[in-house]
Design a protein around this motif. Structure first.
Motif, mmCIF file in Angstrom:
data_model
loop_
_atom_site.group_PDB
_atom_site.id
_atom_site.type_symbol
_atom_site.label_atom_id
_atom_site.label_comp_id
_atom_site.label_asym_id
_atom_site.label_seq_id
_atom_site.Cartn_x
_atom_site.Cartn_y
_atom_site.Cartn_z
ATOM 1 N N ARG A 73 0.649 -1.299 0.078
ATOM 2 C CA ARG A 73 -0.058 -0.039 0.026
ATOM 3 C C ARG A 73 0.716 1.342 0.004
ATOM 4 N NH1 ARG A 73 -3.601 -1.716 4.130
ATOM 5 N NH2 ARG A 73 -3.833 -3.693 3.386
ATOM 6 N N ILE A 93 -12.995 4.370 -10.478
ATOM 7 C CA ILE A 93 -11.636 3.686 -10.128
ATOM 8 C C ILE A 93 -10.706 4.493 -9.486
ATOM 9 C CG2 ILE A 93 -9.640 2.684 -11.232
ATOM 10 C CD1 ILE A 93 -11.438 1.314 -13.275
ATOM 11 N N GLY A 96 -12.148 5.040 -5.986
ATOM 12 C CA GLY A 96 -11.772 3.606 -5.236
ATOM 13 C C GLY A 96 -10.381 3.824 -4.592
ATOM 14 N N ALA A 99 -10.177 6.049 -1.899
ATOM 15 C CA ALA A 99 -10.641 5.862 -0.577
ATOM 16 C C ALA A 99 -9.869 4.561 0.080
ATOM 17 C CB ALA A 99 -12.061 5.456 -0.738
ATOM 18 N N ARG A 100 -9.262 3.844 -0.782
ATOM 19 C CA ARG A 100 -8.430 2.668 -0.104
ATOM 20 C C ARG A 100 -7.548 3.044 0.892
ATOM 21 N NH1 ARG A 100 -10.552 0.303 -4.859
ATOM 22 N NH2 ARG A 100 -12.236 -1.389 -4.176
ATOM 23 N N ARG B 2 -14.248 -0.377 5.579
ATOM 24 C CA ARG B 2 -14.468 0.546 4.503
ATOM 25 C C ARG B 2 -14.033 -0.069 3.249
ATOM 26 N NH1 ARG B 2 -15.979 4.775 2.265
ATOM 27 N NH2 ARG B 2 -14.956 6.340 1.364
ATOM 28 N N LEU B 6 -16.000 -1.094 -0.084
ATOM 29 C CA LEU B 6 -15.862 -0.739 -1.436
ATOM 30 C C LEU B 6 -15.493 -1.910 -2.648
ATOM 31 C CD1 LEU B 6 -13.009 2.002 -0.447
ATOM 32 C CD2 LEU B 6 -14.988 2.447 -1.795
ATOM 33 N N SER B 87 -2.344 -3.180 -5.491
ATOM 34 C CA SER B 87 -2.807 -2.000 -4.580
ATOM 35 C C SER B 87 -2.824 -2.268 -3.007
ATOM 36 C CB SER B 87 -4.126 -1.281 -5.385
ATOM 37 O OG SER B 87 -4.964 -2.257 -5.567
ATOM 38 N N GLY B 88 -2.601 -3.491 -2.740
ATOM 39 C CA GLY B 88 -2.594 -3.591 -1.181
ATOM 40 C C GLY B 88 -4.060 -4.127 -0.963
#
Ligand SMILES: Nc1ncnc2c1ncn2[C@@H]1O[C@H](COP(=O)(O)OP(=O)(O)OP(=O)(O)O)[C@@H](O)[C@H]1O
Ligand SMILES: [Mg+2]
Lengths: 297, 240
Positions: A73, A93, A96, A99-100, B2, B6, B87-88
């Motif tokens: 991440r 996309i 998203g 937000a992640r 969260r 998603l 993206s983890g």
């Protein structure tokens, strides 16, 4: 150190893609990875982003293994050959991804604008053109404000304006302390942007340094002349990498110029139009990764 | 939490925007059921909930076996799965979102089958009983989604559809979902009784006929455990 790769080896079946690579990227450092097709760049990138488990050796991103999701991440990534779902829009996309990463819609919007995607926000991602999809990947990679950007040929398919905008973005991120590892085939791109260039060939690092160091320490010379000395003779001379000859004119790439110049003048005193020049960096690198003759001992 | 939401939202949006897959996995079981009801409805008039159990089981299985796997294979083929992994997003979350997103689907199939029984077959049900059967089927079918995901992470979308169909159809017949065991050779019943699909149907029948349920539940729990393991292994070792 942001990225530390140590003695990395990877084989696919019995195809050796990486044969012991050491590499590091610091915070605020821009490292360009150059190398011909099949050199192992993508394999190295895939190990760094945790997509493959290397056969041996270690990869540390900010001290952790990229096999762990929370370490991944911290990366912003552009991969070769990815695709997007046909069911989500560009905006969905990017939002998203924001937000992640714990960022808001404003950041998503900024990233889309930065990558010139604002007008395409409502399009289905799979309907974008190749270059637009590449920009979408970049927007996804940038939105999380990553510590390290890992970019595998990110400028492939970008038009001139997008490429310039992208370079400016990278420069700005680097100045703010982001580490960058970028692979490319374009030597000028690497030379213009990177703090350090690493040249990969057949799974090994064959040269490394700042662009000017490489230019200096890899003594590439280009010798042209009008001479009757046959090309086969010149090819055998010390330091000669390649010879092309036509109509008595020769064009020689060599690590050093003196031996071949001396040979020409000794065997044909009428040799004329002699020019010795420093080879451009990309010629040097082509010579460096040339199969026929090794330039570095 | 969260992040999980998603993932599920993306899956649901995907299902809604590309409803062709849904169409077939809902239409087929519902179509079959309606056909049977129209043909033999009279003979079943008093069967009530008992008759929607086998078809309901087939319906939820069709949805939950086909959909997550085909979605996974499509994402895999496109290279989108690589983006997700990098993206983890943790592995379990990718898998769980696919599994959870198939729930509304399964409910839709059951609702359609029941509606068909009521309107075409003119049958009466005890609403409470139907609700319990629905709950059992929707939750009980989830372990099968793991196997779907496992196959989807290894092959392309077309291959996944073919393989999953090749698993679904025989197991449905052998588990007695299309024809009752009284109509089938004994050998088939014997094979069927070891399949988890058979145990799902029996578990859903328990509230209706008062049969035993614990054994069937244990088989499904074991199926879930094995499925989660297989899915994790398949995804982890998939060449993305
Ligand atoms: N999945 C794979 N299976 C088998 N061999 C592979 C696989 N991926 C790469 N290779 C081989 O490993 C070597 C290194 O490939 P890699 O993709 O890392 O090169 P690259 O430097 O990224 O090349 P390019 O500039 O073309 O992108 C090549 O010889 C390639 O054929
Ligand atoms: Mg590559």
């Amino acid at each position: 150190m942001l990225l530390a790769v140590h003695d990395l080896r990877h084989t696919y079946g019995d195809e050796v893609a990486l044969a012991g690579v050491d590499l590091s990227v610091d915070a605020g450092e821009f490292v360009a990875l150059l190398g011909p097709n099949g050199a192992g760049k993508t394999t190295l990138v895939r190990s760094v982003i945790g997509l493959i488990q290397p056969t041996s050796g270690s990869v540390r991103v900010a001290g952790g293994s990229p096999a762990r999701a929370e370490v991944r991440r911290r990366l912003g990534v552009v991969q070769q050959d990815v695709g997007f779902p046909s069911t989500l829009t560009v905006r969905e996309i990017v939002e998203g991804a924001a937000a992640r990463a714990g960022a808001g819609k404003d950041r998503a919007k900024a990233a889309m604008t930065e990558m010139g995607l604002a007008d395409l926000a409502r399009r289905r991602a799979s309907n974008l053109s190749g270059g637009q999809q590449q920009r979408l990947q970049l927007a996804m990679g940038l939105v999380a404000d990553p510590a390290l950007l890992v970019l595998d040929e990110p400028t492939v398919g970008l038009d001139a304006a997008s490429r310039k905008a992208f370079w400016a973005t990278l420069e700005e991120r680097r100045n703010r302390g982001t580490g960058i590892l970028l692979t490319t085939h374009i030597v000028e791109e690497a030379a213009a942007l990177a703090d350090r260039i690493v040249v990969l060939h057949k799974g090994r690092v064959v040269a490394e340094g700042t662009p000017s160091e490489l230019q200096r320490t890899l003594p590439g010379r280009r010798v042209t002349a009008r001479t009757s000395v046959p090309a086969e003779v010149l090819r055998a001379v010390d330091g000669v990498v390649s010879v092309t000859a036509s109509d008595g004119e020769v064009d020689i790439a060599a690590t050093i110029a003196e031996p071949v110049v001396r040979t020409m003048l000794e065997l044909d005193p009428t040799t004329s139009d002699l020019v010795v020049a420093t080879a451009p960096l990309d010629d040097v690198l082509i010579a460096l990764t040339n199969e026929t003759k090794e330039m570095v001992a | 939490m969260r992040a999980m939401w998603l993932e599920i939202r993306d899956e649901l949006v995907g299902i809604l925007r590309e409803p062709t897959a849904l169409f077939f996995s809902v239409l087929m079981p519902v179509g079959f059921f309606t056909f049977f009801v129209a043909m033999f409805g009279e003979a079943w008039e008093n069967a009530g909930t008992a008759m929607i159990v086998p078809f309901g089981t087939f319906g939820v299985l069709a949805v939950v076996l086909m959909n997550p796997g085909i979605g996974m294979a499509d994402a895999h083929q496109r290279g989108w799965l690589r983006v997700k992994r990098v993206s983890g997003i943790p592995l379990w979350m990718t898998i769980a979102a696919k599994v959870i997103a198939s729930i509304p689907y399964a409910v839709a199939v059951l609702a359609a089958i029941t509606a068909s029984a009521v309107f075409v077959g003119d049958m009466r049900f005890d609403a409470g009983e139907v609700a319990v059967v629905f709950a059992v089927l929707v939750l009980g079918v989830l372990p099968f989604a793991f196997f779907s995901v496992a196959i989807g992470s290894r092959v392309g979308a077309n291959a996944a559809a073919a393989i999953l169909n090749a698993i679904l159809m025989p197991s449905a017949i052998v588990s007695g979902l299309w024809f009752p065991y009284e109509m089938l050779p004994e050998a088939i019943a014997r094979i069927g009784s070891v399949l988890p699909t058979y145990h799902l149907a029996r578990l859903a029948m328990a509230p209706v006929d008062g049969g035993a349920w614990l054994g069937h539940l244990l088989v499904l729990a074991a199926t879930a455990a094995v499925g989660a393991m297989v899915a994790t292994m398949a995804y982890r070792s998939a060449r993305l």
